[in-house]
Design a protein around this motif. Structure first.
Motif, PDB file in Angstrom:
ATOM      1  N   SER A   1      -6.520 -12.004  -3.593  1.00  0.00           N
ATOM      2  CA  SER A   1      -5.856 -13.008  -4.427  1.00  0.00           C
ATOM      3  C   SER A   1      -4.544 -12.482  -5.009  1.00  0.00           C
ATOM      4  N   TYR A   2      -4.368 -11.166  -5.001  1.00  0.00           N
ATOM      5  CA  TYR A   2      -3.130 -10.552  -5.501  1.00  0.00           C
ATOM      6  C   TYR A   2      -2.020 -10.523  -4.446  1.00  0.00           C
ATOM      7  N   PHE A   3      -2.364 -10.716  -3.189  1.00  0.00           N
ATOM      8  CA  PHE A   3      -1.399 -10.515  -2.112  1.00  0.00           C
ATOM      9  C   PHE A   3      -0.120 -11.338  -2.232  1.00  0.00           C
ATOM     10  N   PRO A   4      -0.187 -12.638  -2.540  1.00  0.00           N
ATOM     11  CA  PRO A   4       1.076 -13.383  -2.673  1.00  0.00           C
ATOM     12  C   PRO A   4       1.994 -12.798  -3.757  1.00  0.00           C
ATOM     13  N   SER A   5       1.415 -12.403  -4.869  1.00  0.00           N
ATOM     14  CA  SER A   5       2.203 -11.814  -5.951  1.00  0.00           C
ATOM     15  C   SER A   5       2.787 -10.462  -5.543  1.00  0.00           C
ATOM     16  N   ILE A   6       1.998  -9.667  -4.830  1.00  0.00           N
ATOM     17  CA  ILE A   6       2.471  -8.359  -4.360  1.00  0.00           C
ATOM     18  C   ILE A   6       3.657  -8.546  -3.425  1.00  0.00           C
ATOM     19  N   GLU A   7       3.530  -9.471  -2.480  1.00  0.00           N
ATOM     20  CA  GLU A   7       4.619  -9.704  -1.530  1.00  0.00           C
ATOM     21  C   GLU A   7       5.865 -10.214  -2.228  1.00  0.00           C
TER      22      GLU A   7
ATOM     23  N   THR B   1       6.687  -9.765  -5.496  1.00  0.00           N
ATOM     24  CA  THR B   1       7.199  -8.762  -6.436  1.00  0.00           C
ATOM     25  C   THR B   1       7.903  -7.611  -5.729  1.00  0.00           C
ATOM     26  N   TYR B   2       7.326  -7.124  -4.633  1.00  0.00           N
ATOM     27  CA  TYR B   2       7.845  -5.914  -3.987  1.00  0.00           C
ATOM     28  C   TYR B   2       8.610  -6.184  -2.701  1.00  0.00           C
ATOM     29  N   GLY B   3       8.648  -7.452  -2.264  1.00  0.00           N
ATOM     30  CA  GLY B   3       9.481  -7.835  -1.131  1.00  0.00           C
ATOM     31  C   GLY B   3       9.031  -7.327   0.225  1.00  0.00           C
ATOM     32  N   LYS B   4       7.785  -6.928   0.329  1.00  0.00           N
ATOM     33  CA  LYS B   4       7.258  -6.430   1.602  1.00  0.00           C
ATOM     34  C   LYS B   4       5.900  -7.078   1.849  1.00  0.00           C
ATOM     35  N   PRO B   5       5.556  -7.308   3.118  1.00  0.00           N
ATOM     36  CA  PRO B   5       4.236  -7.879   3.409  1.00  0.00           C
ATOM     37  C   PRO B   5       3.134  -6.860   3.120  1.00  0.00           C
ATOM     38  N   VAL B   6       1.934  -7.323   2.890  1.00  0.00           N
ATOM     39  CA  VAL B   6       0.839  -6.405   2.595  1.00  0.00           C
ATOM     40  C   VAL B   6       0.595  -5.447   3.758  1.00  0.00           C
ATOM     41  N   ALA B   7       0.893  -5.860   4.975  1.00  0.00           N
ATOM     42  CA  ALA B   7       0.732  -4.971   6.133  1.00  0.00           C
ATOM     43  C   ALA B   7       1.565  -3.699   5.964  1.00  0.00           C
ATOM     44  N   HIS B   8       2.723  -3.811   5.333  1.00  0.00           N
ATOM     45  CA  HIS B   8       3.561  -2.641   5.053  1.00  0.00           C
ATOM     46  C   HIS B   8       2.817  -1.645   4.177  1.00  0.00           C
ATOM     47  N   TRP B   9       2.170  -2.152   3.143  1.00  0.00           N
ATOM     48  CA  TRP B   9       1.451  -1.277   2.203  1.00  0.00           C
ATOM     49  C   TRP B   9       0.212  -0.680   2.868  1.00  0.00           C
ATOM     50  N   PHE B  10      -0.461  -1.446   3.714  1.00  0.00           N
ATOM     51  CA  PHE B  10      -1.620  -0.919   4.416  1.00  0.00           C
ATOM     52  C   PHE B  10      -1.213   0.208   5.370  1.00  0.00           C
ATOM     53  N   LYS B  11      -0.051   0.053   5.980  1.00  0.00           N
ATOM     54  CA  LYS B  11       0.444   1.109   6.872  1.00  0.00           C
ATOM     55  C   LYS B  11       0.721   2.384   6.078  1.00  0.00           C
ATOM     56  N   LEU B  12       1.284   2.244   4.875  1.00  0.00           N
ATOM     57  CA  LEU B  12       1.503   3.414   4.030  1.00  0.00           C
ATOM     58  C   LEU B  12       0.177   4.055   3.632  1.00  0.00           C
ATOM     59  N   LEU B  13      -0.822   3.228   3.365  1.00  0.00           N
ATOM     60  CA  LEU B  13      -2.134   3.760   3.000  1.00  0.00           C
ATOM     61  C   LEU B  13      -2.796   4.482   4.172  1.00  0.00           C
ATOM     62  N   ASP B  14      -2.461   4.099   5.395  1.00  0.00           N
ATOM     63  CA  ASP B  14      -2.964   4.836   6.560  1.00  0.00           C
ATOM     64  C   ASP B  14      -2.566   6.310   6.472  1.00  0.00           C
ATOM     65  N   GLY B  15      -1.390   6.564   5.935  1.00  0.00           N
ATOM     66  CA  GLY B  15      -0.891   7.928   5.826  1.00  0.00           C
ATOM     67  C   GLY B  15      -1.587   8.765   4.761  1.00  0.00           C
ATOM     68  N   VAL B  16      -2.298   8.116   3.860  1.00  0.00           N
ATOM     69  CA  VAL B  16      -3.031   8.834   2.808  1.00  0.00           C
ATOM     70  C   VAL B  16      -4.508   8.432   2.818  1.00  0.00           C
ATOM     71  N   SER B  17      -5.002   8.068   3.991  1.00  0.00           N
ATOM     72  CA  SER B  17      -6.375   7.562   4.103  1.00  0.00           C
ATOM     73  C   SER B  17      -7.429   8.614   3.790  1.00  0.00           C
ATOM     74  N   ASP B  18      -7.046   9.883   3.804  1.00  0.00           N
ATOM     75  CA  ASP B  18      -7.990  10.958   3.495  1.00  0.00           C
ATOM     76  C   ASP B  18      -8.194  11.146   1.989  1.00  0.00           C
ATOM     77  N   ARG B  19      -7.380  10.476   1.176  1.00  0.00           N
ATOM     78  CA  ARG B  19      -7.466  10.618  -0.274  1.00  0.00           C
ATOM     79  C   ARG B  19      -8.513   9.678  -0.859  1.00  0.00           C
TER      80      ARG B  19
END
Length: 71
Positions: A12-18, A20-38
């Motif tokens: 439910s936060y996704f529209p606001s995130i997109e 506010t930050y000007g990027k699709p949620v897929a962008h943020w998920f890709k960044l999280l792939d890089g820190v998935s071990d945390r």
């Protein structure tokens, strides 16, 4: 009478995130792939410190990301 389905939970936060930050949620998920071990809160801290994201938005992204990955 038909009722429009409402999105619940972290997504439910996704529209606001997109907006506010000007990027699709897929962008943020890709960044999280890089820190998935945390751990969850380490991933939240990553989004907050490295990308200046608010806590609620960061937590929603991480919760959804982890649920999709682990579920």
């Amino acid at each position: 009478m038909a009722t429009a389905a409402t999105t619940k939970g972290p997504a439910s936060y996704f529209p606001s995130i997109e907006k506010t930050y000007g990027k699709p949620v897929a962008h943020w998920f890709k960044l999280l792939d890089g820190v998935s071990d945390r751990k969850h809160m380490e991933q939240v801290a990553f989004l907050k410190t490295e990308h200046k994201m608010g806590h609620g938005h960061a937590n929603a992204l991480v919760a959804h990301y982890r649920a999709q990955r682990d579920g």
